[in-house]
Design an enzyme around this catalytic site. Structure first.
Site, PDB file in Angstrom:
ATOM      1  N   LYS A  47      23.750 -45.230  26.632  1.00 46.61           N
ATOM      2  CA  LYS A  47      22.921 -45.024  27.831  1.00 46.61           C
ATOM      3  C   LYS A  47      23.391 -45.940  28.947  1.00 46.61           C
ATOM      4  O   LYS A  47      23.675 -47.105  28.693  1.00 46.61           O
ATOM      5  CB  LYS A  47      21.471 -45.378  27.475  1.00 46.61           C
ATOM      6  N   THR A  48      23.554 -45.482  30.114  1.00 49.46           N
ATOM      7  CA  THR A  48      23.640 -46.301  31.321  1.00 49.46           C
ATOM      8  C   THR A  48      24.081 -45.424  32.492  1.00 49.46           C
ATOM      9  O   THR A  48      25.041 -44.643  32.371  1.00 49.46           O
ATOM     10  CB  THR A  48      24.570 -47.529  31.219  1.00 49.46           C
ATOM     11  N   ARG A  96      15.048 -56.198  28.641  1.00 46.50           N
ATOM     12  CA  ARG A  96      16.411 -56.714  28.524  1.00 46.50           C
ATOM     13  C   ARG A  96      16.553 -57.882  27.545  1.00 46.50           C
ATOM     14  O   ARG A  96      17.567 -58.573  27.552  1.00 46.50           O
ATOM     15  CB  ARG A  96      16.908 -57.173  29.902  1.00 46.50           C
ATOM     16  N   ASP A 118      25.498 -46.505  34.901  1.00 45.79           N
ATOM     17  CA  ASP A 118      26.733 -47.091  35.432  1.00 45.79           C
ATOM     18  C   ASP A 118      27.992 -46.324  35.021  1.00 45.79           C
ATOM     19  O   ASP A 118      29.036 -46.467  35.657  1.00 45.79           O
ATOM     20  CB  ASP A 118      26.885 -48.542  34.949  1.00 45.79           C
ATOM     21  N   ARG A 158      17.389 -44.015  38.874  1.00 46.24           N
ATOM     22  CA  ARG A 158      17.424 -44.294  37.432  1.00 46.24           C
ATOM     23  C   ARG A 158      16.365 -43.548  36.623  1.00 46.24           C
ATOM     24  O   ARG A 158      16.489 -43.444  35.415  1.00 46.24           O
ATOM     25  CB  ARG A 158      17.279 -45.801  37.181  1.00 46.24           C
ATOM     26  N   MET A 167      24.412 -48.707  43.052  1.00 43.63           N
ATOM     27  CA  MET A 167      24.343 -49.395  41.759  1.00 43.63           C
ATOM     28  C   MET A 167      25.561 -49.085  40.912  1.00 43.63           C
ATOM     29  O   MET A 167      26.319 -48.178  41.232  1.00 43.63           O
ATOM     30  CB  MET A 167      23.093 -48.956  41.014  1.00 43.63           C
ATOM     31  N   TYR A 220      25.434 -44.375  64.541  1.00 43.21           N
ATOM     32  CA  TYR A 220      25.324 -45.508  63.611  1.00 43.21           C
ATOM     33  C   TYR A 220      26.457 -45.496  62.588  1.00 43.21           C
ATOM     34  O   TYR A 220      26.971 -44.446  62.217  1.00 43.21           O
ATOM     35  CB  TYR A 220      24.020 -45.433  62.803  1.00 43.21           C
ATOM     36  N   GLU A 275      16.261 -45.858  42.878  1.00 42.04           N
ATOM     37  CA  GLU A 275      15.831 -44.498  43.254  1.00 42.04           C
ATOM     38  C   GLU A 275      16.348 -43.440  42.282  1.00 42.04           C
ATOM     39  O   GLU A 275      15.777 -42.354  42.180  1.00 42.04           O
ATOM     40  CB  GLU A 275      16.383 -44.128  44.651  1.00 42.04           C
ATOM     41  N   GLY A 313      18.464 -51.147  31.484  1.00 41.84           N
ATOM     42  CA  GLY A 313      18.015 -50.403  32.660  1.00 41.84           C
ATOM     43  C   GLY A 313      17.706 -48.948  32.335  1.00 41.84           C
ATOM     44  O   GLY A 313      18.304 -48.354  31.440  1.00 41.84           O
ATOM     45  N   ASP A 365      26.383 -51.236  27.154  1.00 40.08           N
ATOM     46  CA  ASP A 365      27.374 -51.974  26.363  1.00 40.08           C
ATOM     47  C   ASP A 365      26.779 -53.216  25.703  1.00 40.08           C
ATOM     48  O   ASP A 365      27.021 -53.474  24.525  1.00 40.08           O
ATOM     49  CB  ASP A 365      28.597 -52.329  27.217  1.00 40.08           C
ATOM     50  N   ASP A 366      25.943 -53.953  26.440  1.00 35.22           N
ATOM     51  CA  ASP A 366      25.377 -55.174  25.863  1.00 35.22           C
ATOM     52  C   ASP A 366      24.382 -54.851  24.747  1.00 35.22           C
ATOM     53  O   ASP A 366      24.376 -55.510  23.702  1.00 35.22           O
ATOM     54  CB  ASP A 366      24.680 -56.002  26.948  1.00 35.22           C
TER      55      ASP A 366
HETATM   56  P1  FBP Z   1      22.135 -50.998  32.048  1.00 43.01           P
HETATM   57  O1  FBP Z   1      23.535 -51.505  32.018  1.00 43.01           O
HETATM   58  O2  FBP Z   1      21.202 -51.744  31.207  1.00 43.01           O
HETATM   59  O3  FBP Z   1      22.085 -49.520  31.795  1.00 43.01           O
HETATM   60  O4  FBP Z   1      21.569 -51.179  33.539  1.00 43.01           O
HETATM   61  C1  FBP Z   1      22.154 -50.590  34.622  1.00 43.01           C
HETATM   62  C2  FBP Z   1      21.638 -51.105  35.934  1.00 43.01           C
HETATM   63  O5  FBP Z   1      20.921 -50.088  36.586  1.00 43.01           O
HETATM   64  C3  FBP Z   1      22.774 -51.616  36.816  1.00 43.01           C
HETATM   65  O6  FBP Z   1      23.376 -50.587  37.541  1.00 43.01           O
HETATM   66  C4  FBP Z   1      22.078 -52.636  37.661  1.00 43.01           C
HETATM   67  O7  FBP Z   1      22.971 -53.618  38.151  1.00 43.01           O
HETATM   68  C5  FBP Z   1      21.091 -53.239  36.718  1.00 43.01           C
HETATM   69  O8  FBP Z   1      20.773 -52.225  35.786  1.00 43.01           O
HETATM   70  C6  FBP Z   1      19.822 -53.713  37.376  1.00 43.01           C
HETATM   71  O9  FBP Z   1      19.049 -54.377  36.449  1.00 43.01           O
HETATM   72  P2  FBP Z   1      17.487 -54.583  36.566  1.00 43.01           P
HETATM   73  O10 FBP Z   1      16.836 -53.287  36.210  1.00 43.01           O
HETATM   74  O11 FBP Z   1      17.203 -55.619  35.542  1.00 43.01           O
HETATM   75  O12 FBP Z   1      17.187 -54.985  37.949  1.00 43.01           O
END
Ligand code: FBP
Length: 560
Positions: free
Chosen positions: A206-207, A149, A209, A432, A254, A247, A430, A85, A179-180
């Protein structure tokens, strides 16, 4: 990128010069690697060692200033790939790589593989040149070479990768990923060692998350900018709520299988509810109990005529609810084992009927009890690493549906007299590709530059490690951490696999502790904070702040 695509902000941002850590400042020829102690994987040591005989146990590396002139005599060619991602700052990692390579020797070359790891398999690449990189300095997105991916997994894919490496005469390959992807980098490093091919494989954390962190990796890049963007929007929602007072907003954030993003945004904006998946798991809460907690806050606020509020929901929440986790894990196995038969079915209901027969009875009933939309979303294809795609599961809508049912029951019993009008949001994509904050722009540039130093010193199977991040960039410490030291064995796609362990929210840590201390107050009062947009220009107090998470995690125990 055409001229019309370059905004005014980008023109000004291009002038930003990332600050290098002082140890890197004079270039690779003035840096020496200092070897630290040998390492072990975090668990499953015997198995990980057996799977990585050539790269297990390598020492930690710290860079210090010193003469390393020989480095400039060798001309090297390095490949780079963006994997997984998007995260703000990816282009600056490449800029750091480019500048570091050129500083060591003008003839060094950098090529970017296109579209993620599949670009390596298919040998699709482009050379990174001065003019190309200049257009992307300090920009968000991964669009310069794109991402993907694909996992390099089968023997044929490894063969293809070898072919690409040999054809391009690569001396190094830098994998920018989570991580992956870094697990994949570790497997590649091991593979090339076994094959006797002299190439350095380096990972970059990188991530958005924020779950790729440990003793050596204080933060993954992108988390800072993405959470600032989500916090801006969440703060705006809090202000809207406080203005209109009619509301309840449910904001799913994410972050995949960790709640760092929700926690950080919660700490930055003080909404009425911040659910944390890791806590739900520790307390072994059922879905119904999670809903009860939210309902309780809604009812208490309604009693004070406050039929409004903001609730944050981590996107991975569903995986932390033990019964749901059990269901997802059983589904992973059922989907993998019955892939061929399921692929012949067009109709989702037909697929579900087959799956119900394959699941244990309790899990089959649980799945049947979920709204149809959610049970269908649970069946969406796993990603190439075997993860359920939680970004596609609308947990916030699931919660709202269940809350409505409970509130109407309470109304009938005369225990609730409020009005519940809910609006749902999902904040993910929004954030990333936002233009990297000063922190991310500096950090990513340093990570890229640092990776070059690892490659030039012939170090393979390392993650580029830049630490001491709460200090000013000049004081950051640089080096490498062996990828194998971050590994453990986990079940993926029905099989036991070595993977880099995800860092989850620590329930005894200061970031979560702060939420806990304030939970009741924030639930019942309007303590909202409005952090506003990422600031690129202006006083350092707004341009250079890092995350609350990092600040709290790095406060020395003694000063707590
Ligand atoms: P990475 O772990 O590859 O950095 O991706 C993070 C992420 O943005 C997650 O937060 C989210 O669940 C996922 O990617 C969404 O994946 P995709 O871009 O394939 O819809």
């Amino acid at each position: 990128m055409s001229k019309e695509q370059i905004s005014e902000l980008q023109v000004e941002r291009k002038k930003f010069k990332p600050v290098l850590p002082s140890v890197l400042k004079n270039g690779p020829v003035s840096i020496k690697p200092m070897t630290g102690k040998e390492t072990e994987s975090i668990s499953d040591q015997e198995t990980v060692k057996r799977l990585f005989p050539d790269t297990y146990g390598m020492p930690l590396i710290t860079f210090i200033k010193g003469k390393n002139q020989d480095i400039s005599k060798r001309i090297v060619k390095v490949g780079v790939v963006l994997s997984g991602g998007q995260a703000p700052g990816g282009h600056n990692v490449i800029a750091g790589l480019f500048d570091g390579l050129k500083k060591a020797n003008k003839k060094n070359k950098l090529i970017g593989f296109l579209g993620g790891p599949s670009g390596i398999i298919d040998n699709k690449n482009r050379e990174i040149t001065d003019s190309l990189i200049d257009n992307y300095r300090n920009t968000g997105g991964f669009d310069m070479i794109q991402s993907g991916r694909t996992k390099i997994e089968t023997p044929e894919q490894f063969e293809q990768t070898k072919k690409t490496v040999l054809e391009n005469k690569l001396d190094g390959l830098v994998v920018i990923g989570g991580d992956d992807s870094n697990t994949n980098a570790a497997l590649l490093a091991e593979y090339f060692k076994k094959e006797g091919i002299n190439i350095c494989i380096i990972g970059v954390p990188k991530t958005i998350d924020g779950d790729l962190k440990n003793e050596q990796i204080e933060a993954s890049f992108g988390f800072d900018t993405a959470t600032k963007i989500y916090a801006e929007v969440t703060g705006n929602i809090c202000r809207d709520v406080n203005s209109a007072r009619k509301y309840w907003h449910f904001v799913r954030l994410m972050g995949r299988s960790a709640s760092h993003i929700a926690l950080e945004v919660g700490l930055k904006t003080h909404p009425n509810i911040t659910l944390i998946g890791e806590e739900v798991r520790q307390n072994k809460m059922t879905l119904s109990q999670v809903v009860d907690y939210v309902v309780d806050v809604i009812v208490q606020r309604a009693a004070s005529k406050k039929n409004f509020g903001v609730a944050l929901v981590p996107e991975g929440l569903i995986e932390f609810i033990p019964e749901m986790k059990e269901l997802i894990s059983a589904l992973n196995d059922v989907l993998a084992e019955n892939e061929v038969q399921l692929n012949t079915m067009q109709n989702i209901e037909e697929k579900k009927s087959l799956i119900y027969t394959k699941l244990p009875e309790n899990l089959s009933s649980l799945m049947k009890s979920l709204p149809g939309l959610i049970s269908s979303q649970l069946l969406i294809d796993r990603d190439p690493h075997g993860n359920v795609q939680v970004s596609q599961i609308e947990t916030e809508r699931l919660l709202v549906e269940m809350i409505k049912v409970k509130l109407s029951a309470l109304k009938k019993e005369g225990k609730y007299a409020g009005k519940f009008s809910a609006i749902t949001h999902f904040l993910g994509y929004e954030g990333r590709c936002g233009a990297p904050s000063n922190f991310d722009a500096n950090y990513t540039y340093a990570l890229g530059y640092n990776s070059v130093v690892l490659v030039l010193n012939n170090l393979t199977g390392y993650l580029s490690s830049v630490r001491n991040l709460v200090q000013k960039p000049a004081q950051w410490e640089c080096g490498g951490a062996p990828l194998t030291m971050m590994m453990n064995i986990e079940r993926r796609k029905g099989k036991e696999k070595p993977v880099i362990q995800k860092a989850l929210v620590k329930l005894d840590g200061k970031p979560f502790g702060t939420l806990l201390e304030n939970r009741e107050k924030w639930a019942l009062t309007e303590s909202y904070l409005f952090p506003g947009p990422v600031q690129y220009f202006g006083p350092s107090s707004v341009t250079d702040i890092t995350t609350v998470t990092l600040k709290y995690e790095k406060i020395k125990k003694s000063s707590r």
